[in-house]
Enzyme design. Sequence first.
Site, PDB file in Angstrom:
ATOM      1  N   GLN A  95      36.240  24.830  36.805  1.00 56.35           N
ATOM      2  CA  GLN A  95      37.641  25.187  37.030  1.00 56.35           C
ATOM      3  C   GLN A  95      37.919  25.686  38.440  1.00 56.35           C
ATOM      4  O   GLN A  95      39.023  26.118  38.742  1.00 56.35           O
ATOM      5  CB  GLN A  95      38.128  26.191  35.982  1.00 56.35           C
ATOM      6  CG  GLN A  95      37.511  27.565  36.080  1.00 56.35           C
ATOM      7  CD  GLN A  95      37.824  28.397  34.845  1.00 56.35           C
ATOM      8  OE1 GLN A  95      37.350  28.124  33.755  1.00 56.35           O
ATOM      9  NE2 GLN A  95      38.645  29.428  35.016  1.00 56.35           N
ATOM     10  N   GLY A 120      42.030  44.951  31.520  1.00 54.01           N
ATOM     11  CA  GLY A 120      42.731  43.805  30.925  1.00 54.01           C
ATOM     12  C   GLY A 120      41.843  43.140  29.882  1.00 54.01           C
ATOM     13  O   GLY A 120      42.259  42.890  28.746  1.00 54.01           O
ATOM     14  N   HIS A 121      40.602  42.866  30.270  1.00 52.92           N
ATOM     15  CA  HIS A 121      39.652  42.274  29.314  1.00 52.92           C
ATOM     16  C   HIS A 121      39.436  43.217  28.123  1.00 52.92           C
ATOM     17  O   HIS A 121      39.382  42.771  26.970  1.00 52.92           O
ATOM     18  CB  HIS A 121      38.294  42.046  29.984  1.00 52.92           C
ATOM     19  CG  HIS A 121      38.321  41.118  31.170  1.00 52.92           C
ATOM     20  ND1 HIS A 121      37.899  41.514  32.421  1.00 52.92           N
ATOM     21  CD2 HIS A 121      38.700  39.825  31.298  1.00 52.92           C
ATOM     22  CE1 HIS A 121      38.015  40.504  33.264  1.00 52.92           C
ATOM     23  NE2 HIS A 121      38.504  39.467  32.618  1.00 52.92           N
ATOM     24  N   LEU A 168      34.240  42.797  34.135  1.00 49.70           N
ATOM     25  CA  LEU A 168      35.230  43.270  33.158  1.00 49.70           C
ATOM     26  C   LEU A 168      36.089  44.412  33.692  1.00 49.70           C
ATOM     27  O   LEU A 168      35.605  45.274  34.432  1.00 49.70           O
ATOM     28  CB  LEU A 168      34.510  43.723  31.887  1.00 49.70           C
ATOM     29  CG  LEU A 168      33.682  42.644  31.172  1.00 49.70           C
ATOM     30  CD1 LEU A 168      33.007  43.231  29.933  1.00 49.70           C
ATOM     31  CD2 LEU A 168      34.519  41.438  30.807  1.00 49.70           C
TER      32      LEU A 168
HETATM   33  P1  AMP Z   1      39.243  35.970  33.449  1.00 49.78           P
HETATM   34  O1  AMP Z   1      37.950  36.710  33.298  1.00 49.78           O
HETATM   35  O2  AMP Z   1      40.015  36.324  34.655  1.00 49.78           O
HETATM   36  O3  AMP Z   1      39.063  34.478  33.245  1.00 49.78           O
HETATM   37  O4  AMP Z   1      40.154  36.457  32.236  1.00 49.78           O
HETATM   38  C1  AMP Z   1      39.720  36.393  30.916  1.00 49.78           C
HETATM   39  C2  AMP Z   1      40.870  36.708  29.999  1.00 49.78           C
HETATM   40  O5  AMP Z   1      41.384  38.007  30.292  1.00 49.78           O
HETATM   41  C3  AMP Z   1      42.048  35.724  30.167  1.00 49.78           C
HETATM   42  O6  AMP Z   1      42.611  35.457  28.897  1.00 49.78           O
HETATM   43  C4  AMP Z   1      42.982  36.513  31.040  1.00 49.78           C
HETATM   44  O7  AMP Z   1      44.339  36.121  30.903  1.00 49.78           O
HETATM   45  C5  AMP Z   1      42.776  37.915  30.533  1.00 49.78           C
HETATM   46  N1  AMP Z   1      43.192  38.891  31.541  1.00 49.78           N
HETATM   47  C6  AMP Z   1      42.856  38.924  32.858  1.00 49.78           C
HETATM   48  N2  AMP Z   1      43.490  39.939  33.479  1.00 49.78           N
HETATM   49  C7  AMP Z   1      44.245  40.553  32.545  1.00 49.78           C
HETATM   50  C8  AMP Z   1      45.142  41.666  32.564  1.00 49.78           C
HETATM   51  N3  AMP Z   1      45.386  42.356  33.682  1.00 49.78           N
HETATM   52  N4  AMP Z   1      45.748  42.017  31.415  1.00 49.78           N
HETATM   53  C9  AMP Z   1      45.521  41.332  30.261  1.00 49.78           C
HETATM   54  N5  AMP Z   1      44.687  40.277  30.175  1.00 49.78           N
HETATM   55  C10 AMP Z   1      44.054  39.887  31.301  1.00 49.78           C
END
Ligand code: AMP
Length: 292
Positions: free
Chosen positions: A59, A34-35, A31
């Site tokens: 994926q 962004g998360h 995490l």
């Molecule tokens: P991931 O763990 O990379 O699969 O991301 C999980 C969620 O967090 C997805 O909806 C991503 O688009 C979102 N996410 C990842 N990085 C960011 C970021 N820098 N800002 C906002 N949301 C993010």
Amino acid sequence: MKIIETIDSFRELRKHAQDQTIGFVPTMGYLHEGHLSLIDHAGRENDIVVLSIFVNPLQFGAGEDLESYPRDRERDIRLAEQAGVDWLFMPSNKEMYPQPMQHQIKVSDGLTGKLCGASRPGHFDGVVTVVIKLLHIVQPQQLYLGMKDAQQVAVIDKLIRDFNFPVNVVACPTVRESDGLAKSSRNVNLTEAERNQAPALNQALSIAADQLANGTEQPAEVRRQVKAYIQQHAPSCSIDYVEITSFPELQDVSSADSAESTMVLVAVAVKFSRVRLIDNRVVQSERKEGLL
Ligand code: AMP
């Protein structure tokens, strides 16, 4: 915070929260802020925040970074709790895929024939498969996704409308480091030199976004300038794509409908030695004579 590892125990918990609203944030963990911004959004708009952490093997393509994808269970649990997650769903691979699936989801080429879908064949089929499973398990009213993965937002939004899932998609803005690099779990796998060059993506996109918003350049010229900027300022990476499409339809902008203005996505993907990075901007583009 409750930590749930099996689908049965999640369903049991969910059964006793029928009259509460659920905001769901699906992630692959490791995490970062962004998360956490998605969790924060969900917390403000729902009774219960559900976070899932699952590195979905479906994926990842052959030769991609499934093995080296960063993982830290204890840190994730701590950050999730601090961020105000109510239910943390952390299933194992065996729990999610006890046997090979006998049904396959195929996202149409219209949405996946370009951008990351073109570079990562089958990636979005795997994303959609796990999202369908998670939506059935979690049964949220609201689903929180980051615009960092703009194509993913477009694909999941269409999935939800195609199959009438009773869920509302909330797309949240990209959270960045102070130098503009989009936060990503994968950033830890950049070398120091690569990390120093990586903000060039955001810089190039900022210039492109202005040009598109003001209609001062043709899309082909904007793409050319983005490529040139990245090649000059981030020489260690190879460019996978620079694309400009309508959003969320992901159509060529030249063939987008003839409205006066349109939402335009400018997106890039690059490959450093161990890491593939993506970033984008969505802008409201004004149509000028002969442009877009
Ligand atoms: P991931 O763990 O990379 O699969 O991301 C999980 C969620 O967090 C997805 O909806 C991503 O688009 C979102 N996410 C990842 N990085 C960011 C970021 N820098 N800002 C906002 N949301 C993010």
